[in-house]
Enzyme design. Structure first.
Site, short mmCIF file in Angstrom:
data_model
loop_
_atom_site.label_atom_id
_atom_site.label_comp_id
_atom_site.label_asym_id
_atom_site.label_seq_id
_atom_site.Cartn_x
_atom_site.Cartn_y
_atom_site.Cartn_z
N ASP A 43 101.23 -23.58 -8.07
CA ASP A 43 101.91 -22.77 -7.07
C ASP A 43 102.74 -23.63 -6.11
O ASP A 43 103.46 -23.11 -5.26
CB ASP A 43 100.94 -21.89 -6.30
CG ASP A 43 99.85 -22.65 -5.56
OD1 ASP A 43 99.86 -23.90 -5.60
OD2 ASP A 43 98.99 -22.00 -4.94
N SER A 44 102.69 -24.96 -6.28
CA SER A 44 103.60 -25.83 -5.54
C SER A 44 105.05 -25.56 -5.90
O SER A 44 105.96 -25.99 -5.19
CB SER A 44 103.26 -27.30 -5.79
OG SER A 44 103.16 -27.57 -7.17
N ASP A 82 98.36 -21.60 -12.08
CA ASP A 82 97.75 -21.22 -10.81
C ASP A 82 97.82 -19.71 -10.58
O ASP A 82 98.85 -19.09 -10.88
CB ASP A 82 98.49 -21.89 -9.64
CG ASP A 82 97.87 -23.22 -9.24
OD1 ASP A 82 96.74 -23.50 -9.65
OD2 ASP A 82 98.53 -23.97 -8.50
N LYS A 112 93.95 -21.44 -12.84
CA LYS A 112 93.30 -22.21 -11.78
C LYS A 112 93.29 -21.39 -10.51
O LYS A 112 94.27 -20.70 -10.21
CB LYS A 112 94.03 -23.54 -11.53
CG LYS A 112 93.39 -24.38 -10.40
CD LYS A 112 93.98 -25.78 -10.32
CE LYS A 112 95.33 -25.80 -9.66
NZ LYS A 112 95.27 -25.40 -8.22
N GLU A 114 91.67 -21.38 -6.22
CA GLU A 114 91.17 -22.21 -5.14
C GLU A 114 89.90 -21.65 -4.51
O GLU A 114 89.74 -20.44 -4.40
CB GLU A 114 92.24 -22.34 -4.05
CG GLU A 114 93.50 -23.08 -4.48
CD GLU A 114 94.51 -23.22 -3.37
OE1 GLU A 114 95.61 -23.77 -3.64
OE2 GLU A 114 94.24 -22.79 -2.22
N GLU A 181 91.18 -32.19 -4.35
CA GLU A 181 92.42 -32.56 -3.66
C GLU A 181 92.17 -33.13 -2.28
O GLU A 181 91.50 -32.51 -1.45
CB GLU A 181 93.37 -31.36 -3.55
CG GLU A 181 94.69 -31.73 -2.87
CD GLU A 181 95.78 -30.68 -3.00
OE1 GLU A 181 96.86 -30.88 -2.41
OE2 GLU A 181 95.56 -29.67 -3.69
#
Length: 255
Positions: A43-44, A82, A112, A114, A181
Site C-alpha cells: 500500500d506504499s 496488501d 498481507k 497489519e 517493520e
C-alpha cells in the site's frame, strides 16, 4: 512459480528471502527476472506512485488494478498484496470479501494485513481457515500513522512483550510469514528465533529471515529516503539528467 509452501522451507534451510515492492508491469518483470523471491504489491503505492500523503486513502480497487499489472509481469516470484486501510479492519466478513477479491481478480497467492491485536489475530485465523494465505505485519504499521507516526516501535519493555506476543499469536493462527517493520534489531532477532515461520524485516536489522524494501527507495527515486532504506543507485538524479539532456536536444533543433 514460488508457492507459499516452498517459501516456508526457506527458514529451516537457512535461505534468506529477498522481497521488494512493485506496482506496475515493467518493474515487476525486472524484479522477477532478477530473481526476487517475493514481490509485494504494497500500500506504499499510495504515497510513491499515487502521490497521497500517507497510505490511508488507497482503495481496494486501486490496489487490485496495480496487482493485476504486476501479475502480468511475473513468472516466478510469489506475489503478496496488501489489504488497504478499512478494507479488513471493519469486520471479518469485510476482510474475507476484500481478500477474496484480491485473490480472485489478480491471481496473487496471498494477502498481507497489519496488526497483531486480538481482533486482528481472529481475522487472520478466519482467513487462513477458508484457504487464504496471510502474511502478518507488526511493529511500525503505516496504516496507524495517526496513532503511531513513523517512529521506531518496540522500545519499552511492555511494547517489546506486546510485539512478541502478537508475533506468536499470528503464527499460532496460521500466518505463513511476518513483516517486522522499524523495530530494534535485537527485538527482531528475538522474535525471529521464537517463530518457526519466516520473518521479513524492513528497518529491523539483519536478524530476520529475509528483507523487504520499497523498490523506489532502493532505486533512489523517492524524494525523502527513509532512514533505514539503502539506495543502491540514484535514479532520481540519473532520470532528471536524462530528461534535461533530451530537452536540450529538442530545443537545439533548428526550425
Amino acid at each position: 512459480m514460488l508457492t507459499v509452501r516452498q517459501l516456508l522451507q526457506y527458514k529451516p534451510n537457512g535461505k534468506q528471502i529477498v522481497a521488494l515492492t512493485a506496482w506496475d508491469f515493467a518493474i515487476a518483470q525486472i524484479l522477477d527476472a532478477a530473481g526476487v523471491d517475493l514481490i509485494l504489491v504494497g500500500d506504499s503505492l499510495a504515497m510513491v506512485a499515487l502521490g497521497y500523503e500517507n497510505t490511508l486513502p488507497l482503495t481496494l480497487a486501486e490496489i487490485i488494478h496495480h496487482a493485476q499489472a504486476v501479475k502480468r509481469g511475473v513468472k516466478n516470484a510469489l506475489i503478496v498484496v496488501d489489504l488497504p486501510f478499512l478494507s479488513y479492519q471493519t469486520s471479518i466478513e469485510d476482510a474475507i470479501a476484500s481478500a477474496g477479491r484480491i485473490l480472485k481478480e489478480t491471481g496473487a497467492q496471498a494477502v498481507k494485513l497489519e496488526g497483531g491485536y486480538p481482533a486482528m489475530v481472529e481475522t487472520v485465523s478466519r482467513l487462513v481457515e477458508i484457504g487464504i494465505p496471510v502474511m502478518g505485519h507488526i511493529g511500525l504499521t503505516p496504516q496507524s500513522v495517526h496513532q503511531l507516526g513513523y517512529r521506531q516501535q518496540g522500545h519499552s519493555e511492555s511494547d517489546r512483550e506486546r510485539l512478541i506476543s502478537a508475533a506468536i499469536a499470528l503464527e499460532r493462527v496460521g500466518a505463513f510469514s511476518l513483516v517486522l517493520e522499524h523495530i530494534p534489531a535485537d527485538l527482531a532477532q528475538l522474535i525471529s528465533q521464537k517463530l518457526s515461520i519466516p520473518t521479513i524485516g524492513i528497518g529491523a536489522g539483519t536478524g530476520c529471515d529475509g528483507q523487504v524494501l520499497v523498490t523506489a527507495d532502493l532505486l533512489g527515486l523517492t524524494q525523502r529516503q527513509p532512514p533505514f532504506a539503502k539506495a543502491y543507485v540514484d535514479l532520481r538524479s540519473i532520470i532528471t539528467q536524462a530528461v534535461q539532456d533530451y530537452a536540450t536536444d529538442v530545443k537545439s533543433v533548428e526550425s
